[in-house]
Design an enzyme around this catalytic site. Structure first.
Site, PDB file in Angstrom:
ATOM      1  N   HIS A 112     -11.044   8.761  21.992  1.00 53.63           N
ATOM      2  CA  HIS A 112     -12.277   8.389  22.657  1.00 53.63           C
ATOM      3  C   HIS A 112     -12.808   9.154  23.806  1.00 53.63           C
ATOM      4  O   HIS A 112     -14.099   9.645  23.820  1.00 53.63           O
ATOM      5  CB  HIS A 112     -12.346   6.956  23.053  1.00 53.63           C
ATOM      6  CG  HIS A 112     -11.896   5.967  22.082  1.00 53.63           C
ATOM      7  ND1 HIS A 112     -12.282   6.069  20.628  1.00 53.63           N
ATOM      8  CD2 HIS A 112     -11.206   4.618  22.248  1.00 53.63           C
ATOM      9  CE1 HIS A 112     -11.965   4.824  20.171  1.00 53.63           C
ATOM     10  NE2 HIS A 112     -11.428   4.148  21.139  1.00 53.63           N
ATOM     11  N   LYS A 126     -21.334   4.896  17.952  1.00 50.65           N
ATOM     12  CA  LYS A 126     -22.108   4.031  19.122  1.00 50.65           C
ATOM     13  C   LYS A 126     -23.418   4.827  19.185  1.00 50.65           C
ATOM     14  O   LYS A 126     -23.530   6.233  19.213  1.00 50.65           O
ATOM     15  CB  LYS A 126     -21.647   4.199  20.254  1.00 50.65           C
ATOM     16  CG  LYS A 126     -20.179   3.094  20.276  1.00 50.65           C
ATOM     17  CD  LYS A 126     -19.572   3.029  21.597  1.00 50.65           C
ATOM     18  CE  LYS A 126     -18.440   1.886  21.532  1.00 50.65           C
ATOM     19  NZ  LYS A 126     -18.788   0.573  21.196  1.00 50.65           N
ATOM     20  N   GLU A 152     -11.862  -0.989  30.714  1.00 54.12           N
ATOM     21  CA  GLU A 152     -11.873  -2.024  30.010  1.00 54.12           C
ATOM     22  C   GLU A 152     -11.575  -3.172  30.888  1.00 54.12           C
ATOM     23  O   GLU A 152     -10.550  -2.984  32.118  1.00 54.12           O
ATOM     24  CB  GLU A 152     -10.845  -2.325  28.887  1.00 54.12           C
ATOM     25  CG  GLU A 152     -11.079  -1.042  27.793  1.00 54.12           C
ATOM     26  CD  GLU A 152      -9.963  -0.855  26.752  1.00 54.12           C
ATOM     27  OE1 GLU A 152     -10.313  -1.341  25.600  1.00 54.12           O
ATOM     28  OE2 GLU A 152      -9.022  -0.389  26.883  1.00 54.12           O
ATOM     29  N   VAL A 168       0.869  -1.278   0.018  1.00 56.13           N
ATOM     30  CA  VAL A 168       0.030   0.070   0.017  1.00 56.13           C
ATOM     31  C   VAL A 168       0.806   1.308   0.046  1.00 56.13           C
ATOM     32  O   VAL A 168       0.341   2.427  -0.163  1.00 56.13           O
ATOM     33  CB  VAL A 168      -0.771   0.082   1.155  1.00 56.13           C
ATOM     34  CG1 VAL A 168      -0.269   0.343   2.334  1.00 56.13           C
ATOM     35  CG2 VAL A 168      -2.046   1.045   1.092  1.00 56.13           C
ATOM     36  N   ASP A 188      -3.758   6.360  23.707  1.00 55.81           N
ATOM     37  CA  ASP A 188      -4.572   5.292  23.160  1.00 55.81           C
ATOM     38  C   ASP A 188      -6.164   5.622  23.381  1.00 55.81           C
ATOM     39  O   ASP A 188      -6.916   5.470  22.457  1.00 55.81           O
ATOM     40  CB  ASP A 188      -4.375   3.908  23.626  1.00 55.81           C
ATOM     41  CG  ASP A 188      -5.127   2.799  22.874  1.00 55.81           C
ATOM     42  OD1 ASP A 188      -4.813   2.743  21.803  1.00 55.81           O
ATOM     43  OD2 ASP A 188      -5.627   1.925  23.695  1.00 55.81           O
TER      44      ASP A 188
END
EC number: 1.1.1.49
Length: 493
Positions: free
Chosen positions: A245, A187, A221, A99, A240
């Protein structure tokens, strides 16, 4: 009547055009775990037209039949139905190419033989390939007509690298055809934040420092490193999760009402929130942030190893972080917003907990607890509202908190589409509302970078916490200094 109406299927907004979706990294974990299952569902529901094609770019020496057999096995393991998988595999083909090298893309160019189709390239690759891949696709003549480029998070590892990626992509494609994906924005409950706030005067009128005491955003998590050990150890929880988020949840919660729901109107307001975040710099990291790393413990009754044991070496990377933030605007001035995220925590949960101010004077012997609104992103997507009630009986007036609990599965019935299902079809439709604009990404890094710099100088070693807990005791101390406490999610079995 109400039950009948709420179980009706929700209509799609506009038809999805015939498309060619090209996935670079098609044999990787992201494609197998998220992208392929989403496409199976969209195809089975008839959302993606039958004439559409899915082309996977791979570099391995496997045969196309072998790759399809591997994909079928992974999809069956996720509980998808064999007829739906077969229908998806009929549309899937593979092309071998690098790619990042336009000279290897001859077969891909030949495969994409209809310039009238919408064409989308999904870079499910490490971010260090984004720049060479974008240039190679342009050099191969593949970004012409109505082509779109999808970039998976994280976009860089700091502000300078994010700008370099954005600059390189801007050289080959306009902003209006660039889609920076953060699956949290797909979501249902995250999208419902806009409706909850701006379609209900009950909440919009109280959505400010006048009535809100503080806000907590938790993304917890239970998993550890899984197959991401080397990547995660280079990145850590702040890069991360918080940079994308968690800050996206904060933006949608705190933004001002946009004039319309046009993509740029919504994203303009999100950028204003990021730019109004009070910086956390230098020694301030010792007061307003907490770093943690999990040790051995137990989750759902089973023992799990510590981070260093999973990684195979000692490390100073954080697997947990908590921040105390403030937004310097008239609406939010003086309202502390507490953010936390971590791995190997006591429950898998993403939620926004809004605690309202107490009544100014209580006429009851039992002090009323403050009202709390919890917007649950996952699991058990829905909204909970806690308020005070009288305990039935003829004795003295006794107050107890009780909760109204609205859950998506009971309120609407049926299956809630996965985030990637929504986002992939939005790309094909050409709707950028739920994707990050370059100034949004850069503003988020502009907030995160000084924290990382402060950690490097003043806070190099993370505190330890047992797996199965909700982070180190220092995170509790941070919020308790303000006379508040964390709203602990229910532990899922």
């Amino acid at each position: 009547m109400y039950q009948h109406l709420t179980t009706l299927p929700l209509p799609e907004r506009t038809p999805v055009p015939v498309c060619d979706l090209v996935i670079a990294g098609a044999s990787g974990d992201l494609a197998m775990r998220k992208l392929f299952p989403a496409l199976v569902q969209r195809i089975s529901e008839g959302v993606i037209p039958e004439a559409s094609r899915i082309v996977g770019i791979v570099r391995s020496g496997e045969t196309e039949d072998g790759l399809k057999d591997g994909a079928a096995t992974r999809l069956k393991e996720q509980g998808l139905k064999s007829p739906d998988i077969d229908s998806f595999l009929q549309r899937l083909s593979y092309v071998r190419a690098d790619v990042s090298d336009s000279a290897t893309m001859g077969d891909l160019n030949a495969r994409l033989d209809d310039p009238g189709r919408v064409r989308a390239f999904y870079l499910a690759t490490p971010p260090d390939l984004f720049i060479p891949a974008a240039r190679a696709l342009k050099g191969a003549g593949l970004l012409e007509h109505d082509s779109r480029l999808i970039l998976e998070k994280p976009l860089g590892r700091n502000l300078s690298s994010a700008r370099a990626i954005n600059d390189a992509v801007a050289e080959v494609l306009p902003e209006g055809r660039t889609y920076r994906i953060d699956h949290y924005l797909g979501k249902e409950t995250v999208q419902n934040l806009l409706v909850l706030r701006f379609a209900n005067s009950l909440f919009e009128r109280s959505w400010s420092q006048r009535d809100i005491d503080h806000v907590q955003i938790t993304v917890a998590e239970t998993v550890g490193l899984e197959k991401r050990a080397d990547y995660y150890d280079r990145v850590g929880a702040l890069r991360d999760m918080v940079q994308n988020h968690v800050l996206q949840l904060l933006c949608l919660f705190a933004m001002e009402p946009p004039n319309t729901l046009d993509a740029d109107a919504v994203r303009d307001e999100k950028v204003r929130v990021l730019r109004a975040l009070r910086p956390i710099e230098g020694r301030d990291v010792l007061r307003y942030t907490v770093r943690g790393q999990y040790m051995a413990g137990s989750i759902a009754g089973r023992p799990v190893p510590g981070y260093a044991d999973e990684l195979g070496r000692d490390s100073g990377t954080e697997t947990f972080t908590a921040l105390r933030c403030e937004i310097d605007t008239w609406r939010w001035g003086g309202v502390p917003i507490y953010l936390r995220t971590g791995k190997r925590m006591g429950a898998r949960c993403s939620e926004i907990a809004v605690t309202f101010k107490s009544v100014p004077h209580s006429i009851f012997r039992d002090n009323p607890e403050p009202n709390r609104l919890v917007i649950r992103v996952q699991p058990d997507d829905g909204v909970q509202l806690q308020f005070m009630m009288k305990v039935p009986g003829s004795g003295r007036l006794k107050l107890v908190p009780r909760t109204l609990d609205l859950r998506y599965d009971t309120a609407f019935g049926g299956r809630t589409p996965d985030a990637y299902e929504r986002l992939l079809t939005d790309v094909i439709r050409g709707d950028q509302t739920l994707f990050m604009r370059r100034d949004e990404v850069e503003a988020a890094w502009g907030f995160v970078d000084p924290i990382i710099e402060g950690w490097n100088e003043f806070y190099a070693t993370p505190h330890r916490y047992a797996a199965g807990s909700f982070g180190p005791s220092q995170a509790v101390g941070m919020i308790e200094r303000d006379g508040r406490s964390w709203a602990e999610p229910e532990v899922q079995g």
